[in-house]
Design an enzyme around this catalytic site. Structure first.
Site, mmCIF file in Angstrom:
data_model
loop_
_atom_site.group_PDB
_atom_site.id
_atom_site.type_symbol
_atom_site.label_atom_id
_atom_site.label_comp_id
_atom_site.label_asym_id
_atom_site.label_seq_id
_atom_site.Cartn_x
_atom_site.Cartn_y
_atom_site.Cartn_z
ATOM 1 N N PHE A 1 0.820 -1.227 0.000
ATOM 2 C CA PHE A 1 0.000 0.000 0.000
ATOM 3 C C PHE A 1 0.844 1.262 0.000
ATOM 4 O O PHE A 1 0.343 2.334 -0.329
ATOM 5 C CB PHE A 1 -0.961 -0.010 1.196
ATOM 6 C CG PHE A 1 -0.375 0.564 2.447
ATOM 7 C CD1 PHE A 1 0.387 -0.219 3.303
ATOM 8 C CD2 PHE A 1 -0.560 1.897 2.769
ATOM 9 C CE1 PHE A 1 0.945 0.313 4.460
ATOM 10 C CE2 PHE A 1 -0.010 2.437 3.920
ATOM 11 C CZ PHE A 1 0.748 1.646 4.762
ATOM 12 N N LYS A 2 2.127 1.150 0.374
ATOM 13 C CA LYS A 2 2.954 2.351 0.436
ATOM 14 C C LYS A 2 3.102 3.016 -0.935
ATOM 15 O O LYS A 2 3.470 4.175 -1.031
ATOM 16 C CB LYS A 2 4.304 2.035 1.061
ATOM 17 C CG LYS A 2 4.145 1.700 2.542
ATOM 18 C CD LYS A 2 5.458 1.673 3.290
ATOM 19 C CE LYS A 2 5.229 1.561 4.789
ATOM 20 N NZ LYS A 2 4.681 0.244 5.183
ATOM 21 N N ASP A 3 2.796 2.276 -2.007
ATOM 22 C CA ASP A 3 2.775 2.878 -3.343
ATOM 23 C C ASP A 3 1.833 4.085 -3.413
ATOM 24 O O ASP A 3 2.126 5.051 -4.111
ATOM 25 C CB ASP A 3 2.312 1.852 -4.384
ATOM 26 C CG ASP A 3 3.425 0.856 -4.733
ATOM 27 O OD1 ASP A 3 4.608 1.188 -4.568
ATOM 28 O OD2 ASP A 3 3.086 -0.257 -5.174
#
Ligand code: PLP
Length: 440
Positions: free
Chosen positions: A106-108
């Site tokens: 999710f850090k994208d």
């Protein structure tokens, strides 16, 4: 919207200033000084709304006049060619899969928005920057992918040699071009210390425009609130009861972003903060005592945080009171043994692989569902934060089976590693930066 440090009352800054500063000068974190009322805008989205359209509208309404409508559209179009996927599991629980971006975590969502903003701002000012990042694995690959082949930026990633997984190392070291991986003979703490020292070194800062892309950067936090709105838009029309979000948490950036969306008008009834045994926040919610301590290694290692920095932002939202905070946030704690059991249970019940972080979220949500007497018409959305193939060993241990590697991970594994060894000192880092990047 203006922003100020969680620690001092003076000195509001613009979004752009907050993005390039990362941390406030007094060591605090930037947070919004006002609460925009976006309830009507949020209610105008439907299941047909595309993620990028929601993101453009929110970016513009949150950051205008600093960011124009055109600029907001460009930032989002350049950031996202991936979107969240909502997957219903049963009549109450759904997963919000946030791992369909280039680094499969999710850090994208935060990293690509930040990169896109920096590129936009640097072009406006005709400036260049060097992004320095220390990583223990996951953050680095999202940041590297986000800045890959972007104009006016060079990225230098420091990672501890021999202390990241083979897959993580390949994701960091195989891109090349404007991404350089420094393989540090030392620990993650050494990498972090070197980066910190570089930012305060006068000689380096005279010669180079250094900036950071830490997870505490406001430019990574703000866009994480967008997928909460997207999930709500997806189910809004069929929703007869309340909606809750369950967030597997470590440094609490993801959860803080959800709380921001709630402040702006997202009609969420509450949030479940699900942690592994690094449980300082669930403990605080129960006892009112905030007791940061060294972290304990677990299977959900991206959440092994003993002193979550975003607690400062949460306290700024809730005025420092446990009562106010616990009326909106509920804590759950999940052990490694329970994590493994949950990965197996989800595979058995839904024929679905999940990674250990998502399993922590799922079990927290299931417990909350029972304790709270969640009604038939209520919905709980669990944020799925990483692709199961990124945690192959753990998933295999739990289920006896292996999820298939997605194309992008297979490709990274097949490419040769390119890294530059440095020892764990500022001197070595300085030598490298000055010889590679200074113009004189
Ligand atoms: C970073 C991370 C988390 C924790 O997110 P926070 O914002 O630090 O709470 C959870 N899962 C995965 C896979 C992560 O990479």
């Amino acid at each position: 919207m203006k922003f100020r440090s969680t620690r001092a009352m003076a000195g509001d800054v613009s979004f752009k200033e907050a993005v390039f500063a990362g941390l406030a000068a007094d060591g605090g974190l930037f947070h919004p000084t006002s609460i925009p009322a976006l309830g009507q805008l949020i209610a105008s989205f439907s299941p047909e709304s595309r993620y990028t359209d929601i993101a453009k509208a929110l970016t513009y309404h949150l950051l205008e006049p600093e960011i124009s409508r055109e600029s907001a559209a460009r930032i989002i179009d350049n950031a996202y060619d991936f979107s969240p996927v909502l997957r219903p599991l049963d009549e109450t629980l759904s997963l919000l899969e946030l791992y369909h971006g280039p680094s499969y975590a999710f850090k994208d969502f935060g990293a690509f928005f930040l990169a896109s903003c920096m590129v936009e701002f640097l072009a406006e000012d005709n400036r260049q920057a060097i992004i320095l990042v220390a990583t223990s694995g996951d953050t680095g690959s999202a940041v590297a992918r986000a800045f890959y082949r972007k104009d006016n930026v060079q990225v230098v990633i420091l990672y501890p040699s021999g202390r990241v997984s083979n897959l993580q190392e390949k994701q960091l070291t195989t891109l090349g071009e404007n991404i350089t991986a420094l393989e540090v003979g030392g620990t993650f703490d050494d990498c972090q210390r070197m980066v910190k020292e570089a930012f305060t070194d006068p000689e380096l800062n005279r010669a180079l425009n250094l900036t950071s892309a830490n997870s505490i950067n406001l430019g990574r936090l703000v866009p994480q609130s967008y997928y909460y709105v997207y999930a709500y838009a997806q189910i809004r029309k069929q929703l007869k009861g309340d909606i809750y979000f369950c967030v597997p948490s470590g440094n609490f950036g993801n959860l803080t972003a959800g709380v921001y969306a709630w402040q702006w008008g997202l009609p969420a009834r509450g949030f479940v903060a699900s942690t592994n045994v690094n449980d300082v926040v669930p403990e605080y919610l129960k006892t009112g005592k905030f007791n940061p301590r060294p972290s304990i290694p677990t299977l959900s290692n991206a959440m092994d945080v003993g002193n979550p920095s975003n607690m400062e932002r949460l306290q700024a939202v809730f005025g420092g009171g446990r009562k106010q905070m616990s009326s909106v946030l509920h804590g759950e704690v999940v052990t490694d043994r329970e994590t493994l059991e949950t990965i197996r249970e989800i595979k058995d019940r839904f024929d679905l692989f999940v990674d250990p972080h998502t399993a922590v979220g799922y079990l927290g949500a299931s417990r909350f569902r029972q304790k709270r007497g969640i009604r038939r018409e209520d919905r709980i959305i669990v944020l799925a934060t990483a692709h199961p193939a990124k945690f192959l060993e753990t998933v295999k241990r739990a289920t006896g089976m292996e999820p298939e590697l997605p194309e992008g991970l297979r490709e990274a594994l097949s490419l040769p590693k390119k890294s530059i060894p440095v020892n764990g000192t500022l001197d070595d880092l300085k030598k490298f930066l000055l010889s590679r990047f200074s113009r004189s």
